[in-house]
Design a protein around this motif. Sequence first.
Motif, short mmCIF file in Angstrom:
data_model
loop_
_atom_site.label_atom_id
_atom_site.label_comp_id
_atom_site.label_asym_id
_atom_site.label_seq_id
_atom_site.Cartn_x
_atom_site.Cartn_y
_atom_site.Cartn_z
N VAL A 139 0.89 -1.16 0.00
CA VAL A 139 0.00 0.00 0.00
C VAL A 139 0.93 1.21 0.00
O VAL A 139 1.95 1.23 0.70
CB VAL A 139 -0.91 -0.01 1.26
CG1 VAL A 139 -1.67 1.29 1.39
CG2 VAL A 139 -1.85 -1.20 1.22
N ALA A 140 0.60 2.22 -0.82
CA ALA A 140 1.47 3.39 -0.95
C ALA A 140 1.64 4.07 0.41
O ALA A 140 0.68 4.28 1.14
CB ALA A 140 0.89 4.36 -1.97
N ARG A 141 2.87 4.39 0.71
CA ARG A 141 3.17 5.10 1.95
C ARG A 141 2.74 6.55 1.80
O ARG A 141 2.82 7.12 0.70
CB ARG A 141 4.66 5.00 2.25
CG ARG A 141 5.08 3.54 2.54
CD ARG A 141 6.56 3.39 2.61
NE ARG A 141 7.09 3.27 1.25
CZ ARG A 141 8.28 2.81 0.95
NH1 ARG A 141 9.10 2.44 1.90
NH2 ARG A 141 8.70 2.73 -0.30
N PRO A 142 2.26 7.16 2.88
CA PRO A 142 1.76 8.55 2.80
C PRO A 142 2.80 9.54 2.28
O PRO A 142 2.47 10.49 1.59
CB PRO A 142 1.37 8.89 4.24
CG PRO A 142 1.31 7.61 4.97
CD PRO A 142 2.14 6.61 4.20
N ASP A 143 4.08 9.26 2.57
CA ASP A 143 5.13 10.20 2.16
C ASP A 143 5.73 9.84 0.80
O ASP A 143 6.73 10.42 0.39
CB ASP A 143 6.24 10.23 3.23
CG ASP A 143 6.88 8.87 3.44
OD1 ASP A 143 6.32 7.84 2.97
OD2 ASP A 143 7.94 8.81 4.09
N SER A 144 5.09 8.92 0.08
CA SER A 144 5.62 8.48 -1.21
C SER A 144 5.58 9.62 -2.22
O SER A 144 4.55 10.23 -2.45
CB SER A 144 4.81 7.30 -1.74
OG SER A 144 5.26 6.95 -3.03
N ALA A 145 6.74 9.89 -2.82
CA ALA A 145 6.84 10.94 -3.84
C ALA A 145 6.93 10.33 -5.24
O ALA A 145 7.36 10.99 -6.18
CB ALA A 145 8.06 11.81 -3.55
N LEU A 146 6.53 9.07 -5.36
CA LEU A 146 6.60 8.39 -6.65
C LEU A 146 5.53 8.92 -7.60
O LEU A 146 4.46 9.34 -7.18
CB LEU A 146 6.41 6.88 -6.46
CG LEU A 146 7.47 6.17 -5.61
CD1 LEU A 146 7.04 4.74 -5.31
CD2 LEU A 146 8.81 6.19 -6.31
#
Length: 186
Positions: A139-146
Amino acid sequence: SMHDEKISAVVDPAGNSRRRVILRCCVALLIAETLVAVLTSPLLAVRQVRVRGLGSLSSSERSLAQSSATLPLGSNVLTASLDGPTRRLRDLPFVRSVRASKSWGREVRLDVEVRRPVATIETRSGRFELDREGFIVRVARPDSALTTVDVEGVERAKPGDQLAGDHCESALRAAVFAAGWTRAEV
């Protein structure tokens, strides 16, 4: 006469044969006992299972990987099968590959290659991180800048699923290009 008696006493094929059979049985028993001692000795019990390559994972992912890498208590380093821990680690969605080895220091080493996310995807199931092969890592992490990619036809997904198709591959290539990564970095 006297000379004949000495020869008959020295040449006793039945007694000699019996001694050889007894000697062979003793040697076989000694070999069997040695094998049993080696295979059951606590001196050869696995002392440590070391999992390497988890540095980029979250603490909960590292804990999950560590608990997946266990061996039964008292496993002998010579006979312990590494198939179970290797398979359990490979089944984790964030693990790409595992290489297992044993050492004479009674240590088992599991070298893990983790999946490296290159993009995120939005679905009805949520937002997920994808690796370069289209595997949903987590699950995408909240701080993901992808970069978020749009993949047609994906409504539901979960970690461990692999998205396939030309559209997915094109979207992932575009995300990698947008991030400025070289092929070697991905």
